[in-house]
Write an enzyme that holds these catalytic residues in place. Sequence first.
Site, PDB file in Angstrom:
ATOM      1  CB  SER A  15      25.289  36.815  34.907  1.00 13.73           C
ATOM      2  OG  SER A  15      25.105  36.967  36.308  1.00 13.73           O
ATOM      3  CG  HIS A  52      33.131  42.054  43.544  1.00 12.67           C
ATOM      4  ND1 HIS A  52      31.764  42.000  43.502  1.00 12.67           N
ATOM      5  CD2 HIS A  52      33.564  41.096  42.696  1.00 12.67           C
ATOM      6  CE1 HIS A  52      31.375  41.043  42.672  1.00 12.67           C
ATOM      7  NE2 HIS A  52      32.447  40.476  42.167  1.00 12.67           N
TER       8      HIS A  52
END
Length: 174
Positions: A15, A52
């Site tokens: 998201s 990440h």
Amino acid sequence: MPLPKLTIVLGGTASGKSVFAEQLVTKTELSRVYVATAQAWDNEMVNKIATHRAQRGAGWRTVEEPRDLPRVLSTVTLDEVVLIDCATLWLTNLTLDNADPSGPTDALLTAIASCPAPVVIVSNELGMGIVPETPLGRQFRNAQGMLNQRIATAADLAVMVIAGLPLVLKGTLP
């Protein structure tokens, strides 16, 4: 306006919640501490962790801690800001250990209250999807919902990220 004591950033998978949380932390002039709760159990997770790390870039002190978040928070100083990514993987680790999450959640909230630095926690919102097929899946979904509620109750700022867009649920964005 500085970050509040506790911020929770919620959202579904992919998201944009982690990117948004990182942006919140980066906007401060404090030293950044990234607390990674993920464990690389398979190649997919290895790749996700690498993505990440690359996305975050330099300038972070990374602490890999899958379970003992209170210990990490006890080492943080006033001139730092903490990003915990994420509460869902932390809960997963507790679940894999067959631990009741209520005690560790109490300890986490106590540690946050005692931490001299602002804390931002990323967490998944799991209650908006399909009902899990298995009892363990339903138990985990419910435990995640309770964890999110407890953190959000304690938080000064709660933000839901949907399609990369933040929706403030509680508090005011800095």
